[in-house]
Motif scaffolding. Sequence first.
Motif, PDB file in Angstrom:
ATOM      1  N   THR A   1       0.814  -1.222   0.000  1.00 21.45           N
ATOM      2  CA  THR A   1       0.000   0.000   0.000  1.00 21.45           C
ATOM      3  C   THR A   1       0.843   1.267   0.000  1.00 21.45           C
ATOM      4  O   THR A   1       0.327   2.345  -0.237  1.00 21.45           O
ATOM      5  CB  THR A   1      -0.903   0.046   1.252  1.00 21.45           C
ATOM      6  N   GLY A   2       2.132   1.147   0.290  1.00 24.61           N
ATOM      7  CA  GLY A   2       2.979   2.331   0.369  1.00 24.61           C
ATOM      8  C   GLY A   2       2.910   3.025   1.719  1.00 24.61           C
ATOM      9  O   GLY A   2       3.424   4.122   1.886  1.00 24.61           O
ATOM     10  N   ILE A   3       2.275   2.380   2.697  1.00 23.96           N
ATOM     11  CA  ILE A   3       2.247   2.916   4.059  1.00 23.96           C
ATOM     12  C   ILE A   3       3.358   2.212   4.837  1.00 23.96           C
ATOM     13  O   ILE A   3       3.262   1.013   5.136  1.00 23.96           O
ATOM     14  CB  ILE A   3       0.867   2.698   4.724  1.00 23.96           C
ATOM     15  N   ILE A   4       4.402   2.938   5.147  1.00 27.16           N
ATOM     16  CA  ILE A   4       5.587   2.357   5.792  1.00 27.16           C
ATOM     17  C   ILE A   4       5.257   1.983   7.231  1.00 27.16           C
ATOM     18  O   ILE A   4       4.725   2.778   7.983  1.00 27.16           O
ATOM     19  CB  ILE A   4       6.765   3.356   5.749  1.00 27.16           C
ATOM     20  N   GLU A   5       5.590   0.738   7.588  1.00 23.11           N
ATOM     21  CA  GLU A   5       5.335   0.267   8.947  1.00 23.11           C
ATOM     22  C   GLU A   5       6.440   0.661   9.906  1.00 23.11           C
ATOM     23  O   GLU A   5       6.204   0.932  11.077  1.00 23.11           O
ATOM     24  CB  GLU A   5       5.207  -1.259   8.960  1.00 23.11           C
ATOM     25  N   ALA A   6       7.676   0.637   9.411  1.00 23.33           N
ATOM     26  CA  ALA A   6       8.826   0.899  10.274  1.00 23.33           C
ATOM     27  C   ALA A   6      10.054   1.080   9.395  1.00 23.33           C
ATOM     28  O   ALA A   6       9.997   0.850   8.183  1.00 23.33           O
ATOM     29  CB  ALA A   6       9.042  -0.273  11.231  1.00 23.33           C
TER      30      ALA A   6
ATOM     31  N   GLY B   1      -8.003  -5.822   4.607  1.00 24.14           N
ATOM     32  CA  GLY B   1      -7.711  -4.574   5.315  1.00 24.14           C
ATOM     33  C   GLY B   1      -7.977  -3.361   4.450  1.00 24.14           C
ATOM     34  O   GLY B   1      -8.335  -3.465   3.275  1.00 24.14           O
ATOM     35  N   ARG B   2      -7.803  -2.200   5.036  1.00 21.07           N
ATOM     36  CA  ARG B   2      -7.980  -0.948   4.306  1.00 21.07           C
ATOM     37  C   ARG B   2      -6.769  -0.693   3.420  1.00 21.07           C
ATOM     38  O   ARG B   2      -5.640  -0.979   3.790  1.00 21.07           O
ATOM     39  CB  ARG B   2      -8.141   0.210   5.282  1.00 21.07           C
ATOM     40  N   LEU B   3      -7.020  -0.116   2.262  1.00 21.00           N
ATOM     41  CA  LEU B   3      -5.951   0.305   1.361  1.00 21.00           C
ATOM     42  C   LEU B   3      -5.704   1.778   1.637  1.00 21.00           C
ATOM     43  O   LEU B   3      -6.298   2.660   1.041  1.00 21.00           O
ATOM     44  CB  LEU B   3      -6.360   0.075  -0.106  1.00 21.00           C
ATOM     45  N   ASP B   4      -4.830   2.053   2.618  1.00 26.11           N
ATOM     46  CA  ASP B   4      -4.613   3.429   3.060  1.00 26.11           C
ATOM     47  C   ASP B   4      -3.804   4.254   2.078  1.00 26.11           C
ATOM     48  O   ASP B   4      -3.973   5.458   1.998  1.00 26.11           O
ATOM     49  CB  ASP B   4      -3.902   3.447   4.416  1.00 26.11           C
ATOM     50  N   GLY B   5      -2.892   3.667   1.347  1.00 28.51           N
ATOM     51  CA  GLY B   5      -2.057   4.410   0.408  1.00 28.51           C
ATOM     52  C   GLY B   5      -2.642   4.301  -0.989  1.00 28.51           C
ATOM     53  O   GLY B   5      -3.700   4.857  -1.285  1.00 28.51           O
ATOM     54  N   HIS B   6      -1.958   3.568  -1.852  1.00 22.31           N
ATOM     55  CA  HIS B   6      -2.476   3.246  -3.182  1.00 22.31           C
ATOM     56  C   HIS B   6      -1.916   1.878  -3.569  1.00 22.31           C
ATOM     57  O   HIS B   6      -1.126   1.296  -2.826  1.00 22.31           O
ATOM     58  CB  HIS B   6      -2.143   4.347  -4.206  1.00 22.31           C
ATOM     59  N   ILE B   7      -2.326   1.340  -4.691  1.00 27.23           N
ATOM     60  CA  ILE B   7      -1.863   0.012  -5.100  1.00 27.23           C
ATOM     61  C   ILE B   7      -0.395   0.101  -5.499  1.00 27.23           C
ATOM     62  O   ILE B   7      -0.026   0.787  -6.447  1.00 27.23           O
ATOM     63  CB  ILE B   7      -2.714  -0.542  -6.257  1.00 27.23           C
ATOM     64  N   VAL B   8       0.439  -0.597  -4.724  1.00 26.14           N
ATOM     65  CA  VAL B   8       1.885  -0.604  -4.933  1.00 26.14           C
ATOM     66  C   VAL B   8       2.297  -2.056  -5.143  1.00 26.14           C
ATOM     67  O   VAL B   8       1.939  -2.928  -4.361  1.00 26.14           O
ATOM     68  CB  VAL B   8       2.618  -0.001  -3.704  1.00 26.14           C
ATOM     69  N   GLN B   9       3.032  -2.323  -6.208  1.00 25.54           N
ATOM     70  CA  GLN B   9       3.405  -3.695  -6.522  1.00 25.54           C
ATOM     71  C   GLN B   9       4.716  -4.139  -5.870  1.00 25.54           C
ATOM     72  O   GLN B   9       4.986  -5.324  -5.789  1.00 25.54           O
ATOM     73  CB  GLN B   9       3.517  -3.858  -8.040  1.00 25.54           C
ATOM     74  N   GLY B  10       5.539  -3.194  -5.459  1.00 27.06           N
ATOM     75  CA  GLY B  10       6.841  -3.563  -4.923  1.00 27.06           C
ATOM     76  C   GLY B  10       7.846  -3.818  -6.029  1.00 27.06           C
ATOM     77  O   GLY B  10       8.896  -4.416  -5.797  1.00 27.06           O
ATOM     78  N   HIS B  11       7.527  -3.344  -7.242  1.00 28.11           N
ATOM     79  CA  HIS B  11       8.417  -3.482  -8.392  1.00 28.11           C
ATOM     80  C   HIS B  11       8.921  -2.091  -8.757  1.00 28.11           C
ATOM     81  O   HIS B  11       8.197  -1.289  -9.341  1.00 28.11           O
ATOM     82  CB  HIS B  11       7.678  -4.088  -9.582  1.00 28.11           C
TER      83      HIS B  11
END
Length: 194
Positions: A3-8, A90-100
């Motif tokens: 999602t692009g929401i950094i956990e840590a 869960g909620r998609l708080d950021g946007h769709i991020v593929q990790g690519h």
Amino acid sequence: MFTGIIEATGEVRKIEKEGTNVHFTLVGPFTQELKIDQSLAHNGCCLTVVKISGEEYTVTAINETLEKTNLGNLEVGSLVNLERCMIMNGRLDGHIVQGHVDKTGDVVSIENIDGSYFVTFKYEEDGAFTTVPQGSITVNGISLTVAESKDNQFSVALIPYTWEFTNMKNLKVGDKVNLEFDIIGKYIAKLLKK
């Protein structure tokens, strides 16, 4: 999927080269919750957990990953933005991020505007990627909103929380960052090229 929401942030503890591969050993606050073969985004780049030992875990980056990302610039002690893969209920708080990671960009300027930050990045233009004002962009794994957009550069405005709790606070002008452009924008750009 992320999602692009950094956990840590995690800290690089060891870097080992094996052929063209690089093994990164890090420590992070949720190491005990990780599993071998789990996907974990590091500065927005999806890597697989290959080893867990106490508070440390190890991931491997292959040569193609090192060429397309800023991971090859990491040093022992570097802070890395971490995000575990998305939970589908869960909620998609950021946007769709593929990790690519699509490409790297360079920090052009950093302005402190009375506690918030306005950061400008440039990237090599090839017609395959674009940004639009108020569109989504992922920088070092962080889902951000584009504030200003030009042909080969864009700016983002950061709230103090994002600045403080990610590795953005360590950026300097000239640093390389990982960029993942919006997936919808990438499809549109490819269709327009055809």
